[in-house]
Design an enzyme around this catalytic site. Structure first.
Site, mmCIF file in Angstrom:
data_model
loop_
_atom_site.group_PDB
_atom_site.id
_atom_site.type_symbol
_atom_site.label_atom_id
_atom_site.label_comp_id
_atom_site.label_asym_id
_atom_site.label_seq_id
_atom_site.Cartn_x
_atom_site.Cartn_y
_atom_site.Cartn_z
ATOM 1 N N CYS A 1 96.033 72.104 -31.659
ATOM 2 C CA CYS A 1 96.799 70.952 -31.133
ATOM 3 C C CYS A 1 98.017 71.413 -30.336
ATOM 4 C CB CYS A 1 97.311 70.058 -32.257
ATOM 5 S SG CYS A 1 96.153 69.718 -33.568
ATOM 6 N N ASP A 2 98.694 72.451 -30.808
ATOM 7 C CA ASP A 2 100.047 72.743 -30.295
ATOM 8 C C ASP A 2 100.218 74.094 -29.604
ATOM 9 O OD1 ASP A 2 100.883 70.317 -31.278
ATOM 10 O OD2 ASP A 2 101.415 71.112 -33.239
ATOM 11 N N CYS B 1 98.765 73.101 -36.803
ATOM 12 C CA CYS B 1 97.519 72.990 -36.044
ATOM 13 C C CYS B 1 97.638 73.767 -34.739
ATOM 14 C CB CYS B 1 97.218 71.521 -35.764
ATOM 15 S SG CYS B 1 95.782 71.289 -34.698
#
Ligand code: NAP
Length: 310
Positions: free
Chosen positions: A134-135, A131
């Site tokens: 997200c990261d 993701c």
């Protein structure tokens, strides 16, 4: 007893919830984590008609959820572990409770497909991520390897250039699968370098990713790319497609060999009162717009089934 139980709160499930609620049906949308499914972890949405420029997948998903709630859909936070779909009353077992419904709309999509190479599972969350939204910020000024050559790989690679110093796209062939418009943008990006004809053979690291081993499938050459001494680590983002999450429906709903659910143009499966919508079903184009359309059709067909039994 719900009129409609929608399993999954991605664009298909949320659109189904919206249409069902507007038809004054008692509808529950079951969601495991947050709303949005794959949409929620997509950086920018450029091809959903009317979506504002720069809107993120998470924002669009949130708006879809608010809209469904506004019209009276109910969101139930529970993980559905088992279903009994053959009878007139559909039985749904969650981690928290058991539920009953007159109809079910299966809309729980898919999950990222792993590469399956040594080191990947051990280093997931320690440099290997599925993701980008997200990261990505963990890889500020570091290097990043994106694996894959489809729309997701190229879209997410471009997003990652906002954070990373350099983004390698490792693709197993010498041409991309992604849409031409996406390819053109990605190839123009000065931070992106493509490693053609290559697959990941191994990911190495002690606690964090420290090295990636690539194999050129044409020449057989194997190259190891270690993190620079200053960086110590880098990111690896596999975007090599996804698999349907359809295990709990096996033996009840007809599927193809890959586990995608077979539904007709009205989203009807082989079982009366059971519909499938979005990425989980067999279809040619998996996009937010087609998922939302599936959800709308499924809800209208579920309403017809409740009224007329067909
Ligand atoms: P995809 O279109 O299935 O592409 C997967 C890519 O990974 C392909 O390039 C494939 O290579 C490669 N691949 C598959 N298995 C591999 C393996 N074992 N090792 C190495 N490489 C492997 O998947 P996706 O990009 O996740 O997209 C999924 C769906 O969502 C598609 O329908 C896509 O159009 C849609 N989507 C659309 C957008 C958008 O419109 N902006 C954005 C994201 C996703 P080959 O090409 O050699 O098969």
């Amino acid at each position: 007893m719900y009129d409609i139980a929608v399993i999954g709160a991605g664009p298909a499930g949320l659109a189904a919830g919206l249409y069902a609620a507007r038809a004054k049906l008692n509808v529950a949308i079951f969601e495991k984590l947050g709303e949005g499914g794959q949409l929620a972890i997509t950086a920018d949405i450029e091809n959903y008609p009317g979506a504002q420029e720069g809107v993120t997948g998470a924002e669009l998903a949130h708006r879809m959820k608010e809209q469904a709630l506004h019209f009276g859909a109910k969101i139930v936070k529970d993980t559905i572990n088992a279903v009994e779909l053959a009878g007139k009353v559909k039985k749904i077992t969650g981690a928290k409770e058991r539920y009953e419904a007159k109809t079910v709309i299966i809309a729980n999509g898919g999950k990222a497909r792993p590469i399956g190479c040594p080191g990947e599972a051990e280093l997931a969350g320690k440099g290997v991520s599925y993701c980008a939204t997200c990261d990505a910020n963990f890889f500020q000024d570091l290097e990043v390897f994106v694996i894959g050559g489809g729309d997701s790989a190229l879209d997410e690679a471009m997003y990652l250039t906002k954070f990373a110093r350099k983004v390698y796209i490792v693709h197993r062939r010498d041409e991309f699968r992604a849409a031409k418009s996406i390819q053109e943008k990605a190839l123009k990006n000065p931070k992106i370098e493509v490693v053609w004809d290559s697959v990941v053979q191994e990911i190495k690291g002690d606690g964090v990713v420290e090295s990636i081993v690539l194999k050129n499938v044409k020449t057989g050459e194997i190259k190891e790319h270690p993190a620079s001494e200053d960086d110590g680590t880098f990111g690896i983002f596999p975007f090599i497609g996804f698999d349907p999450v359809s295990e709990i429906y096996k033996g009840q709903v007809t599927m193809d060999g890959s586990g995608y659910i077979v539904a007709d143009e009205n989203m009807k499966t082989n079982l009366p009162g059971v519909f499938a919508a979005g990425d989980i079903r067999v279809k040619a184009l998996r996009q937010v717009v087609t998922a939302a359309a599936d959800g709308a059709i499924a809800a209208v067909m579920a309403e017809k089934y409740i009224e007329h039994g067909e």
